[in-house]
Enzyme design. Structure first.
Site, PDB file in Angstrom:
ATOM      1  N   GLU A 159      15.893  -3.672  -5.196  1.00 44.17           N
ATOM      2  CA  GLU A 159      15.301  -3.906  -6.512  1.00 44.17           C
ATOM      3  C   GLU A 159      16.254  -3.416  -7.604  1.00 44.17           C
ATOM      4  O   GLU A 159      16.925  -2.408  -7.415  1.00 44.17           O
ATOM      5  CB  GLU A 159      13.958  -3.190  -6.624  1.00 44.17           C
ATOM      6  CG  GLU A 159      12.922  -3.720  -5.643  1.00 44.17           C
ATOM      7  CD  GLU A 159      11.547  -3.085  -5.815  1.00 44.17           C
ATOM      8  OE1 GLU A 159      11.411  -2.166  -6.660  1.00 44.17           O
ATOM      9  OE2 GLU A 159      10.610  -3.477  -5.102  1.00 44.17           O
ATOM     10  N   HIS A 217       7.551  -5.967  -8.950  1.00 44.70           N
ATOM     11  CA  HIS A 217       7.066  -4.601  -8.735  1.00 44.70           C
ATOM     12  C   HIS A 217       6.173  -4.166  -9.899  1.00 44.70           C
ATOM     13  O   HIS A 217       6.359  -3.111 -10.512  1.00 44.70           O
ATOM     14  CB  HIS A 217       8.233  -3.625  -8.562  1.00 44.70           C
ATOM     15  CG  HIS A 217       7.857  -2.391  -7.796  1.00 44.70           C
ATOM     16  ND1 HIS A 217       8.703  -1.778  -6.912  1.00 44.70           N
ATOM     17  CD2 HIS A 217       6.716  -1.665  -7.766  1.00 44.70           C
ATOM     18  CE1 HIS A 217       8.117  -0.723  -6.377  1.00 44.70           C
ATOM     19  NE2 HIS A 217       6.901  -0.641  -6.883  1.00 44.70           N
ATOM     20  N   ARG A 245       6.101  -1.494  -0.094  1.00 48.54           N
ATOM     21  CA  ARG A 245       7.538  -1.297  -0.165  1.00 48.54           C
ATOM     22  C   ARG A 245       8.229  -2.479   0.490  1.00 48.54           C
ATOM     23  O   ARG A 245       7.847  -2.920   1.579  1.00 48.54           O
ATOM     24  CB  ARG A 245       7.963   0.002   0.537  1.00 48.54           C
ATOM     25  CG  ARG A 245       7.721   1.268  -0.269  1.00 48.54           C
ATOM     26  CD  ARG A 245       8.638   1.333  -1.483  1.00 48.54           C
ATOM     27  NE  ARG A 245       8.457   2.540  -2.291  1.00 48.54           N
ATOM     28  CZ  ARG A 245       7.621   2.649  -3.309  1.00 48.54           C
ATOM     29  NH1 ARG A 245       6.857   1.606  -3.644  1.00 48.54           N
ATOM     30  NH2 ARG A 245       7.545   3.767  -4.007  1.00 48.54           N
TER      31      ARG A 245
END
Length: 323
Positions: A259, A278, A230
């Protein structure tokens, strides 16, 4: 029974509809709380990927009894608000461990071998094996792992033998379950000893910025950081400063504090950073798996009264209990 797929990057919701064949399954493509609240009205269950699920959403959609995350982290859900209203929150905790561990290993080895700076140097016309700075033999390096859940364990079991020493910190793993050949150390010692440090923690109030300026400064000169967990675990501003100064040699980052990230971010395009969007979780197989298992959480809630993987234990039941 109405299930709303609040938001998803996936091209369709065919997998979800197949699993939940007895339900009405609709897609909303909503992410901010106002749009989510509107989409959730009349729903019995929500499945989401990146949306923020707030108390206001729950109040606007009082029929909702279950929220399911496509994936592991549930930090974008107001868990306290869900618990106060008896709403179940569930996730898919054990999908994609192989993919994330492989992506992490790729980042670790790319950092250790200085692939990013060598690629940039060669593109600019520099053919010089010394130009990217010191490169040490991997078997002389110490690999550090912060968090030894499924992904951390998979990582050290697959690549640990490449390194001279593997150290880790995870207060939640009991002694009898600690991996063999991994040295257990305290948090500051982990940073101080890791030539390459990989992060594998959920994002909570206690783990946010666990890799802060002080701890990042404990890393050995020329160390590298890999984060596929994270973005909020890392103080990104401090990381930029340490990379710019040369104190840290490299970072491989797949996750970001905000994000989606983009070219304006100081770490995206940085000459010492391998940046990915990601994507560590992804393979064609893992995408199908996470979608199927998210829907199966809803199916279990309908049939048994509880989802497969509850993060918040609720009291609300589905409007039907059996197909």
């Amino acid at each position: 029974m109405k299930v709303v797929v609040v938001d998803a990057d996936y091209p369709d919701i065919a997998v979800e509809r197949e699993v939940l064949a007895g339900c009405t399954v609709v897609r909303a493509d909503a992410r901010d709380p106002g749009a989510v609240a509107e989409a959730a009205r009349g729903a019995d269950a929500l499945i989401y990927q990146w949306a923020r699920i707030t108390a206001e959403v729950f109040d606007a959609a009082p029929s909702v009894g279950l929220v399911v995350r496509y994936g592991v982290g549930t930090d974008s859900v107001d868990l306290d608000a869900a618990a106060a209203r008896g709403i179940w929150v569930a996730n898919v905790p054990d999908y994609g461990a192989e993919e994330v561990a492989a992506h992490t290993a790729a980042g670790l080895l790319a950092c250790a071998r200085r692939l990013k700076p060598h690629d940039a140097l060669l593109a600019s016309g520099t053919w010089d094996y010394l130009a990217a700075g010191p490169i040490r033999r991997i078997s002389e390096l110490t690999l550090g792992c912060l968090g030894l859940g499924r992904i951390g364990r998979t990582l050290v079991s697959r690549v640990g033998a490449w390194f001279g020493t593997v150290v880790a910190h995870d207060p939640h793993v009991p002694h009898e379950e600690w991996p063999r050949d991994v040295e257990r150390v305290d948090l500051d010692a982990l940073f101080a000893r890791s030539d390459l440090l990989s992060l594998h923690l959920p994002l909570t109030d206690s783990t946010r910025h666990i890799a802060d300026a002080r701890r990042l400064s404990l890393l050995p000169q020329g160390a590298c950081l890999v984060n596929t967990a994270r973005g909020g675990l890392v103080d990104e501003r401090a990381l930029v400063e340490l990379l710019d100064s040369g104190r840290l040699a490299c970072a491989a980052l797949d996750v970001w504090a905000e994000e989606p990230s983009g070219p304006a971010h100081p770490l995206v395009g940085h000459p010492r950073v391998i940046a990915t969007p990601h994507v560590a979780w992804f393979s064609q197989e893992s995408e199908v798996e996470v979608r199927r298992r998210a829907a199966e959480n809803v199916l279990s809630w309908i049939s048994s009264g509880a989802p497969d993987h509850a993060v918040v234990t609720g009291t609300r039941t589905a409007p039907v209990h059996r197909y």
